[in-house]
Design a protein around this motif. Sequence first.
Motif, short mmCIF file in Angstrom:
data_model
loop_
_atom_site.label_atom_id
_atom_site.label_comp_id
_atom_site.label_asym_id
_atom_site.label_seq_id
_atom_site.Cartn_x
_atom_site.Cartn_y
_atom_site.Cartn_z
N GLN A 66 0.68 -1.45 0.36
CA GLN A 66 0.02 -0.03 -0.16
C GLN A 66 1.14 1.52 -0.28
N PHE A 67 1.75 1.14 0.11
CA PHE A 67 3.33 2.31 0.32
C PHE A 67 4.28 2.07 0.17
N ILE A 68 5.31 1.05 -0.75
CA ILE A 68 5.99 1.48 -1.34
C ILE A 68 6.07 1.94 -2.37
N PRO A 69 4.89 1.11 -3.37
CA PRO A 69 5.01 1.86 -5.05
C PRO A 69 4.40 3.36 -5.36
N ARG A 70 3.80 4.31 -3.57
CA ARG A 70 4.04 5.04 -4.14
C ARG A 70 5.21 5.93 -3.70
N LEU A 71 6.01 5.43 -2.38
CA LEU A 71 7.06 5.76 -2.21
C LEU A 71 7.94 6.25 -3.73
N GLY A 72 7.79 5.51 -4.66
CA GLY A 72 8.69 5.02 -5.13
C GLY A 72 8.49 6.51 -6.88
N GLU A 73 7.14 6.83 -6.60
CA GLU A 73 6.85 8.07 -7.31
C GLU A 73 6.96 9.63 -6.88
N LEU A 74 6.98 9.16 -4.91
CA LEU A 74 6.99 10.81 -5.17
C LEU A 74 8.26 10.45 -4.49
N GLY A 75 9.82 9.91 -4.99
CA GLY A 75 10.81 10.45 -4.79
C GLY A 75 11.69 9.90 -3.95
N LEU A 76 10.56 9.33 -2.24
CA LEU A 76 10.95 9.02 -1.61
C LEU A 76 11.77 7.44 -1.49
N ALA A 77 11.91 6.72 -2.33
CA ALA A 77 12.51 5.32 -2.02
C ALA A 77 13.95 5.31 -1.48
N PRO A 78 14.63 6.39 -2.31
CA PRO A 78 16.31 6.42 -1.67
C PRO A 78 16.64 6.79 -0.41
N LEU A 79 15.56 7.75 -0.33
CA LEU A 79 15.46 8.64 0.78
C LEU A 79 15.20 7.23 1.91
N LEU A 80 14.31 6.32 2.21
CA LEU A 80 13.57 5.24 3.19
C LEU A 80 14.86 4.16 3.14
N GLY A 81 14.96 4.20 1.90
CA GLY A 81 16.44 3.34 1.42
C GLY A 81 17.58 3.48 2.12
N ARG A 82 18.45 4.35 2.38
CA ARG A 82 19.69 4.86 3.19
C ARG A 82 19.12 4.70 4.60
N TRP A 83 17.64 4.99 5.81
CA TRP A 83 17.40 4.80 6.34
C TRP A 83 17.47 2.81 6.62
N VAL A 84 16.93 2.40 5.82
CA VAL A 84 16.88 1.00 5.90
C VAL A 84 18.63 -0.29 5.79
N MET A 85 19.03 0.64 5.33
CA MET A 85 20.66 0.38 5.24
C MET A 85 20.89 0.42 6.58
N ALA A 86 20.49 1.49 7.50
CA ALA A 86 21.42 1.41 8.37
C ALA A 86 20.72 1.77 9.16
N GLU A 87 19.43 1.15 9.23
CA GLU A 87 19.38 -0.13 10.35
C GLU A 87 19.36 -1.06 10.61
N ALA A 88 19.04 -1.79 9.12
CA ALA A 88 19.90 -3.38 9.15
C ALA A 88 21.37 -3.26 9.78
N CYS A 89 21.95 -2.68 9.89
CA CYS A 89 23.69 -2.58 9.87
C CYS A 89 22.94 -2.68 11.64
N ARG A 90 22.12 -1.20 11.96
CA ARG A 90 22.66 -1.04 13.37
C ARG A 90 21.65 -2.55 13.84
N GLN A 91 21.15 -3.02 13.58
CA GLN A 91 20.59 -4.18 14.42
C GLN A 91 20.82 -5.70 14.75
N MET A 92 22.16 -5.91 12.97
CA MET A 92 23.00 -6.97 12.82
C MET A 92 24.60 -6.63 14.56
N ALA A 93 24.78 -5.08 14.65
CA ALA A 93 26.01 -5.27 15.44
C ALA A 93 25.14 -5.47 16.75
N ALA A 94 23.79 -5.01 17.13
CA ALA A 94 23.12 -4.64 18.62
C ALA A 94 22.70 -6.54 18.70
N TRP A 95 22.90 -7.09 17.67
CA TRP A 95 22.91 -8.74 17.92
C TRP A 95 24.25 -9.31 17.98
#
Length: 278
Positions: A66-95
């Motif tokens: 319901q929101f991923i396709p719209r993020l791309g159309e709004l130009g927000l996907a790269p911004l969210l993608g940068r957060w996803v990469m950072a959060e995944a790295c943070r979580q791996m380090a926390a585990w």
Amino acid sequence: AMPDLEPSTAPSTDDPLDRELRAAVSAGEFELHYQPKVRCPDGGFEGFEALVRWRHPTRGLVPPGQFIPRLGELGLAPLLGRWVMAEACRQMAAWEAAGLGTVSVSVNLSPGQLRDPALPDRLRQLLRDHGLGPGRLELEVTEAMLMDDPDDAIARLRALRDAGARLSIDDFGTGWSSMAHFRHLPVNQLKLDRVFVQHVDRDRRDASLCAGVIALAHRLGFGVVAEGVENEAQAKRLAGFDCDLFQGFLYSRPLSGERAGDYLRGARITPRTPSPSA
């Protein structure tokens, strides 16, 4: 924290959902859930795929469709993608800090991220900041993202591989890749799309296609992940084709970061089977 929203990347709109999405990116209303990948045929844990979820303040968890396709159309996907990469790295380090092992996580790249010339350097910095070695973060790109300019895409994938990422082709089989370019892809594995997996135990053509893709991938040195595995009959058929990894509801639904930690504790105690609590 979510990176600062760049107004120029998000066109103005009167759609309420669009306004809520822009606000959600700024407010950091997104979270990652983690779906395990398990080895075939022993069921041992291999890693997670990180899947983004929007925790809406009034509607709860909003499904990504319901929101991923719209993020791309709004130009927000790269911004969210940068957060996803950072959060995944943070979580791996926390585990890892919690004694749960050196877990690997895969994340999905958007087309805009793949085209971003700063991505390899950003990746190096993220891995360095969180003390993660090469190969801990896996980047998934869809087959369709490679088709417009395959030579350019291959060069960008090589730069990401050299920066320390593992690479995977998602939705394989849905984009009619050119075999001439396919053999040059600097990737570690292919993900067999669920559209083929769902009937592999009942449809002779789907079974033949899955068997052929797995055999070809292995001959070229790629591993294969079958996604959308939901029952034992599918798993048994794919195991007969020597599929490497399974991902799907048969093993676990996507888990919150906290529940994924519980899963890891169970996986550490009995490493050859998925945690019953998952």
